[in-house]
Design a protein around this motif. Sequence first.
Motif, short mmCIF file in Angstrom:
data_model
loop_
_atom_site.label_atom_id
_atom_site.label_comp_id
_atom_site.label_asym_id
_atom_site.label_seq_id
_atom_site.Cartn_x
_atom_site.Cartn_y
_atom_site.Cartn_z
N LEU A 198 -2.67 -0.21 6.95
CA LEU A 198 -1.96 0.92 6.38
C LEU A 198 -2.83 2.17 6.22
CD1 LEU A 198 0.21 -0.97 3.76
CD2 LEU A 198 0.85 -0.20 6.04
N ALA A 199 -4.09 2.06 6.61
CA ALA A 199 -4.94 3.26 6.65
C ALA A 199 -4.59 4.11 7.87
CB ALA A 199 -6.42 2.88 6.68
N GLY A 200 -3.82 3.49 8.80
CA GLY A 200 -3.33 4.24 9.93
C GLY A 200 -4.30 4.44 11.06
N ARG A 201 -5.35 3.61 11.11
CA ARG A 201 -6.38 3.80 12.14
C ARG A 201 -6.50 2.62 13.10
NH1 ARG A 201 -8.92 4.78 7.16
NH2 ARG A 201 -8.94 6.99 6.59
N ALA A 236 4.62 -2.69 17.68
CA ALA A 236 5.92 -2.82 17.03
C ALA A 236 5.94 -2.21 15.63
CB ALA A 236 6.32 -4.29 16.98
N ASN A 237 4.77 -2.20 14.96
CA ASN A 237 4.68 -1.67 13.61
C ASN A 237 4.37 -0.17 13.56
OD1 ASN A 237 5.21 -4.02 11.99
ND2 ASN A 237 3.21 -4.82 12.60
N GLN A 238 4.33 0.47 14.71
CA GLN A 238 4.00 1.90 14.75
C GLN A 238 4.94 2.77 13.93
OE1 GLN A 238 1.16 3.06 16.11
NE2 GLN A 238 1.70 5.07 15.24
N PRO A 239 6.24 2.45 13.84
CA PRO A 239 7.11 3.28 13.00
C PRO A 239 6.64 3.37 11.55
CG PRO A 239 8.45 1.95 14.46
CD PRO A 239 7.02 1.46 14.63
N LEU A 240 6.08 2.29 11.01
CA LEU A 240 5.56 2.34 9.65
C LEU A 240 4.36 3.27 9.57
CD1 LEU A 240 5.38 1.47 6.72
CD2 LEU A 240 4.17 -0.60 7.46
N VAL A 241 3.47 3.17 10.54
CA VAL A 241 2.29 4.04 10.57
C VAL A 241 2.71 5.50 10.70
CG1 VAL A 241 0.16 4.60 11.80
CG2 VAL A 241 0.87 2.20 11.53
N ASP A 242 3.69 5.76 11.53
CA ASP A 242 4.19 7.13 11.70
C ASP A 242 4.76 7.67 10.38
OD1 ASP A 242 3.50 7.01 14.36
OD2 ASP A 242 5.53 6.54 15.06
N LEU A 243 5.49 6.81 9.67
CA LEU A 243 6.05 7.21 8.38
C LEU A 243 4.95 7.59 7.40
CD1 LEU A 243 8.44 7.36 6.32
CD2 LEU A 243 8.00 4.94 5.84
N ARG A 272 3.43 10.92 8.27
CA ARG A 272 4.33 12.04 7.96
C ARG A 272 4.26 12.40 6.48
NH1 ARG A 272 9.85 12.08 6.75
NH2 ARG A 272 10.20 9.97 7.57
N PHE A 273 4.34 11.41 5.61
CA PHE A 273 4.27 11.69 4.18
C PHE A 273 2.87 12.16 3.79
CE2 PHE A 273 8.30 9.42 3.87
CZ PHE A 273 8.93 10.11 2.85
N ALA A 274 1.85 11.60 4.41
CA ALA A 274 0.48 12.01 4.11
C ALA A 274 0.25 13.48 4.48
CB ALA A 274 -0.51 11.11 4.86
N ASP A 275 0.76 13.87 5.63
CA ASP A 275 0.61 15.27 6.05
C ASP A 275 1.31 16.22 5.08
OD1 ASP A 275 -0.84 14.45 8.23
OD2 ASP A 275 0.82 14.60 9.66
N GLU A 276 2.48 15.81 4.62
CA GLU A 276 3.23 16.65 3.68
C GLU A 276 2.52 16.80 2.35
OE1 GLU A 276 7.07 14.84 3.35
OE2 GLU A 276 7.68 15.37 5.39
N LYS A 277 1.80 15.74 1.93
CA LYS A 277 1.11 15.76 0.64
C LYS A 277 -0.35 16.17 0.77
CE LYS A 277 2.49 13.96 -2.82
NZ LYS A 277 3.15 14.50 -4.06
N HIS A 278 -0.82 16.37 2.01
CA HIS A 278 -2.22 16.72 2.28
C HIS A 278 -3.18 15.64 1.75
CE1 HIS A 278 -0.75 20.62 3.56
NE2 HIS A 278 -0.16 20.78 2.38
N VAL A 279 -2.78 14.39 2.00
CA VAL A 279 -3.62 13.25 1.63
C VAL A 279 -3.70 12.34 2.85
CG1 VAL A 279 -3.09 13.42 -0.83
CG2 VAL A 279 -1.62 12.03 0.65
N THR A 280 -4.10 11.09 2.67
CA THR A 280 -4.23 10.17 3.79
C THR A 280 -3.16 9.09 3.73
OG1 THR A 280 -5.69 8.59 2.68
CG2 THR A 280 -6.74 10.52 3.71
N PRO A 281 -2.90 8.43 4.86
CA PRO A 281 -1.94 7.32 4.84
C PRO A 281 -2.30 6.24 3.83
CG PRO A 281 -2.34 7.99 7.10
CD PRO A 281 -3.33 8.74 6.24
N ALA A 282 -3.58 5.91 3.73
CA ALA A 282 -4.01 4.90 2.76
C ALA A 282 -3.67 5.34 1.34
CB ALA A 282 -5.51 4.65 2.89
N GLN A 283 -3.86 6.61 1.05
CA GLN A 283 -3.56 7.09 -0.30
C GLN A 283 -2.06 7.07 -0.59
OE1 GLN A 283 -5.72 10.84 -0.04
NE2 GLN A 283 -7.35 10.02 -1.34
#
Length: 321
Positions: free
Chosen positions: A204-207, A233-240, A243-254
């Motif tokens: 879920l760190a997205g890397r 197959a799990n790429q949609p979760l990583v993409d999600l 997307r939220f990380a970019d909106e909040k200016h944080v990281t996927p892990a956060q």
Amino acid sequence: MQTRKLGKLEVSAIGLGCMGFSHGYGATPDRQQSLDLIRYAFELGCTHFDTAEGYGAGDNEVLVGEALRGVRDRVVIATKLLIEESSVTNPADTQIRAHLEASLKRLGIDHVDLYYQHRISPNIPVEEIAESMGKLICEGKIRGWGQSQATAEQIRRAHAVTPLTAVQSEYSMMERMVEREVIPACKELGIGFVPFSPLASGFLAGRVRAEDRYQGDDVRRVITRFDKANIAANQPLVDLLHRFADEKHVTPAQISLAWMLAKEDFIAPIPGSRKRDRIEENLGAADVELTASELEQIETELAKIDIYGNRTDEDIAKLYR
């Protein structure tokens, strides 16, 4: 750093799972680096450190004890024991005391703050374990006790004998089984919940990339969510998450960690990391606030996503055969 309550224990909202310093994710850092990283986590506000007698055949406890020796009275140290059999000549209570004394010696401390049964034994009633833990609490050997990977029914039975401080189980956006019964039981009974692998072993760190290769005792070799097909197959979760990380200016892990912190105030995850910037990133998630609307949006989107692969004890056991 914000704090949370596990029963009567106050801990940092995000702790540090220390297993990876000794085994489980391939090559480990050198000893001094590991000591420095654990101490750095404390400097950043982490007060909850999780280890177990089984991590590195006890060496992880030695490492954690040495790293925190100078700040012992300012941290919560959690460790775990594993017993599977009991008999008239070797009852569970005797075994628990022997395991605890060995852990105390390795940690270099006179009591454990939170002592877990690492896995529920199919042959020893949870009530018997709870009774022994209650005695140890009365004697000041431990401040509280917990179960790992327990069912709601096992939690209720044990709690009726000696109130549980915390339950530790896998929980993340990729593994949400505990939301059905376990977390509601903890909420009802006033028990803390400690998610291990809250970032799904780093997924879920997205890397994670399909071409990544894992060596040695790295659990990602056998965790099926890291199969090449499942990564795709799990790429949609990583993409999600991105997307939220970019909106909040944080990281996927956060986002992943902030999501579970926003779910309940008695949840205190223990992500593991062996790099300074990752420790900073994970602990920094405690400062990421999700509004009720944002949490609802995430939940709505998660409900549309199927998860492929999982993490099981049976699969991880394959590493050591």
